[in-house]
Design a protein around this motif. Sequence first.
Motif, PDB file in Angstrom:
ATOM      1  N   ILE A 179     -11.692 -16.620 -13.647  1.00  0.00           N
ATOM      2  CA  ILE A 179     -10.255 -16.399 -13.823  1.00  0.00           C
ATOM      3  C   ILE A 179      -9.721 -15.668 -12.599  1.00  0.00           C
ATOM      4  O   ILE A 179     -10.203 -14.587 -12.250  1.00  0.00           O
ATOM      5  CB  ILE A 179      -9.978 -15.575 -15.095  1.00  0.00           C
ATOM      6  CG1 ILE A 179     -10.436 -16.357 -16.334  1.00  0.00           C
ATOM      7  CG2 ILE A 179      -8.495 -15.216 -15.205  1.00  0.00           C
ATOM      8  CD1 ILE A 179     -10.273 -15.604 -17.638  1.00  0.00           C
ATOM      9  N   SER A 225     -12.266  -7.250 -19.595  1.00  0.00           N
ATOM     10  CA  SER A 225     -13.325  -8.243 -19.437  1.00  0.00           C
ATOM     11  C   SER A 225     -14.710  -7.640 -19.262  1.00  0.00           C
ATOM     12  O   SER A 225     -15.672  -8.108 -19.872  1.00  0.00           O
ATOM     13  CB  SER A 225     -13.005  -9.126 -18.223  1.00  0.00           C
ATOM     14  OG  SER A 225     -14.023 -10.062 -17.988  1.00  0.00           O
ATOM     15  N   ALA A 283     -15.637 -13.968 -19.009  1.00  0.00           N
ATOM     16  CA  ALA A 283     -14.912 -14.280 -17.783  1.00  0.00           C
ATOM     17  C   ALA A 283     -15.618 -13.699 -16.562  1.00  0.00           C
ATOM     18  O   ALA A 283     -16.408 -12.761 -16.671  1.00  0.00           O
ATOM     19  CB  ALA A 283     -13.489 -13.719 -17.855  1.00  0.00           C
ATOM     20  N   SER A 336     -19.772 -18.571 -16.736  1.00  0.00           N
ATOM     21  CA  SER A 336     -18.569 -17.850 -17.151  1.00  0.00           C
ATOM     22  C   SER A 336     -17.348 -18.746 -17.009  1.00  0.00           C
ATOM     23  O   SER A 336     -17.450 -19.896 -16.564  1.00  0.00           O
ATOM     24  CB  SER A 336     -18.373 -16.609 -16.263  1.00  0.00           C
ATOM     25  OG  SER A 336     -18.114 -17.005 -14.911  1.00  0.00           O
ATOM     26  N   ALA A 337     -16.209 -18.179 -17.360  1.00  0.00           N
ATOM     27  CA  ALA A 337     -14.927 -18.800 -17.059  1.00  0.00           C
ATOM     28  C   ALA A 337     -14.315 -18.047 -15.885  1.00  0.00           C
ATOM     29  O   ALA A 337     -13.865 -16.906 -16.054  1.00  0.00           O
ATOM     30  CB  ALA A 337     -14.001 -18.730 -18.273  1.00  0.00           C
TER      31      ALA A 337
END
Length: 277
Positions: A155, A169, A127, A152-153
């Motif tokens: 968030i 994370s 993330a 990445s994601a």
Amino acid sequence: MRVGFIGTGSMGSILIEAFIQSGALNPEHIVATNRTISKVERLAATYSGLKVARSNIDVVRDCDILFLCVKPVEFKAVIDDIKDEAAPEQIIVSITSPVLIRQLEDLLGSKIAKIIPSITNFVFSGATLCVYSDRMADEDIERLENLLSHISAPIRISEENTRISSDLSSCGPAFLAFFIQKFIDASVEETGISREEATQLASEMTLGTGKLLTTGGFSPESLQKSVAVPGGITAEGLHMMEKELCGLFNNLIHTTHAKYEEDLEKVEARFFGTKVE
């Protein structure tokens, strides 16, 4: 779009290399500087076209999005250096968790974001935690998250949850690696298995477990239930761990939060000469 970096230490370099290797940015779209210019020059030697800037101001004047990848104690000096050059339309991104959005807004007229990357971004995984100032329009957020999504994601989190989100994370890979290291050490010590074989087995297990928890449809609880047959070896091991690790992770969170509060006070004092209330 030109993306700038002030600071090419560990995380700054990881972001630059991940953006390039993922195809998110070409080297010629990046301009960077560092207190030790030779570090940027090494990146430029590896990635032809990356522009080496000789000062912080040169980076600001030549980019649309600026990543500030410096330590908390260095932050105020960098802000003082660039604040007169930063433009309202520029997006300035801090990756330093104890530096708050309100502190940056007080000193800069630009659009402000804070992201917390992870070492996992180097392999285009994990993330990136994102916090945005009210100055960031929807299109600004989309622009930044489109860039981050290559590695990445992204968030979105509330700033008040920065520490615990970072524990999971960003600090999490080191904590998990420590657990795996100790598992390997004990395996070698207790059984005589080679360290190389134990490391390979543990590493492949970690990769597979991550996939089960992300794309495999498992939760941590359901994964344990699927592996642990009642009365079996795994169940016995989990029972022992439940007893032995009781309170460990609570203490871990207390420790990281105490250090974070200490860092917040130091940053606030450096920025404004006061302590955090």
